[in-house]
Design an enzyme around this catalytic site. Structure first.
Site, PDB file in Angstrom:
ATOM      1  N   SER A 295      20.526  26.612  15.714  1.00  0.00           N
ATOM      2  CA  SER A 295      19.941  25.276  15.568  1.00  0.00           C
ATOM      3  C   SER A 295      20.041  24.520  16.896  1.00  0.00           C
ATOM      4  CB  SER A 295      20.618  24.540  14.414  1.00  0.00           C
ATOM      5  OG  SER A 295      19.912  23.384  14.060  1.00  0.00           O
TER       6      SER A 295
ATOM      7  N   HIS B 112      14.789  25.744  12.691  1.00  0.00           N
ATOM      8  CA  HIS B 112      14.466  25.429  11.288  1.00  0.00           C
ATOM      9  C   HIS B 112      12.950  25.367  11.144  1.00  0.00           C
ATOM     10  CE1 HIS B 112      18.652  24.448  10.300  1.00  0.00           C
ATOM     11  NE2 HIS B 112      18.691  23.777  11.424  1.00  0.00           N
TER      12      HIS B 112
ATOM     13  N   GLU C 133       4.197  14.238  11.764  1.00  0.00           N
ATOM     14  CA  GLU C 133       3.320  13.557  12.712  1.00  0.00           C
ATOM     15  C   GLU C 133       3.373  14.192  14.096  1.00  0.00           C
ATOM     16  OE1 GLU C 133       4.662   9.536  12.491  1.00  0.00           O
ATOM     17  OE2 GLU C 133       3.620   9.149  10.614  1.00  0.00           O
TER      18      GLU C 133
END
Length: 290
Positions: free
Chosen positions: A148, A190, A166
């Site tokens: 991550s 992710h 967005e």
């Protein structure tokens, strides 16, 4: 950059289960989804002394470093790596401290956990600890592993902010400098679960020299020679190649407006597939055309 070390970057471990669960040992098969696919075991196997390697877990990016560090120690010990500890670096002065540097010098593997990659780079960047990490990666049989945030921070360019929904609106993606172990790529994590494909598209179209790397959960890349990438784990790695982009409206639209891109090339990798960063050639391990 010629490097003796190895990078293992992982997209996150949402399916690994919690090692703080009361029934961890009883339910270990259920809780080891992330590990039984071979990612943590692969880290051990790629290290200099295998199960005897000195492994330092570094949860600097995490807001709960004590809990996260303990989980990884238990997971690695379960896989046979007994010489494992947690290195808590929470302030920049610690990253210049002789005691912390001595522990890094003795390490065969560092494992950077998830959390906030901007916290990680702002604490470690430009310190003696960072310099030693880079030196060990270049000159020793050493493994930098990161999941991550630890993965996102590994490259020269780093995404540190940007909403998934967005991400193809101009200005929604924020990029800064990472820890610079590998150049000319930008890494997002992710990736599939959180729908971040648009985020990587914007990062790549803004500088098409960068290869976008989107890492799914339970999925990673082993990078050797700072060039040869192998997909590991159970999920998908999405590569975004912007070199052949033919057209975009990126510089013509206002902030917050949608971005158009013509001819953005993507590749999808799964376990054991390989990709050569020098040639941009991918090899599918179980190709139907072999």
């Amino acid at each position: 950059m010629n490097c003796r070390g190895k990078l293992i970057i992982i997209g996150g471990a949402v399916d690994k289960g919690s090692f703080t669960e009361i029934n961890f040992d009883k339910d270990v098969a259920k809780n080891l989804n992330f590990f039984e696919k071979g990612i943590l075991k692969r880290i051990i196997d790629e290290s200099k002394h295998k199960e005897k390697s000195r492994i330092e877990i570094i949860p600097t990016a995490s807001s709960i470093p004590k809990e996260v560090g303990a989980e990884y120690v238990k997971a690695l010990q379960y896989l046979g790596a007994e010489n494992t500890d947690v290195l808590y670096i929470e302030r920049r002065e610690q990253a210049n401290d002789d005691e912390f540097l001595a522990r890094l010098n003795a390490a065969d593997v560092v494992m950077f956990t998830g959390g906030d990659q901007l916290r990680l780079t702002s604490i470690l960047g430009g310190t003696k600890f960072h310099d030693m990490l880079m030196d060990k990666y270049k000159n020793e049989d050493f493994v930098y592993a990161g999941t991550s945030a630890g993965a996102a921070a590994a490259s020269n360019n780093m995404i540190y902010q940007g909403s998934s929904s967005e991400a193809l609106l101009k200005g929604e993606v924020k990029i800064t400098s990472g820890l610079s172990f590998i150049d000319n790529v930008i890494i997002d994590t992710h990736f599939v679960k959180r729908g971040r494909i648009g985020r990587l598209f914007q990062a790549v179209v803004s500088n098409p020299k960068l290869l976008g790397i989107g890492l799914g959960e339970d999925t990673g890349l082993l990078i050797t020679n700072n060039n040869d990438m192998e997909a590991i784990g159970s999920g998908l790695v999405i590569l975004v190649d912007g070199r052949e982009v033919k057209d975009t409206n990126l510089t013509e639209v206002a902030l917050g407006q949608p971005i158009s891109i013509n001819h953005l090339v993507t590749h999808v990798m799964s376990m054991h597939d390989t990709f050569d960063l020098s040639t941009y050639k991918m090899k599918i391990h179980s190709s139907q055309y072999v």
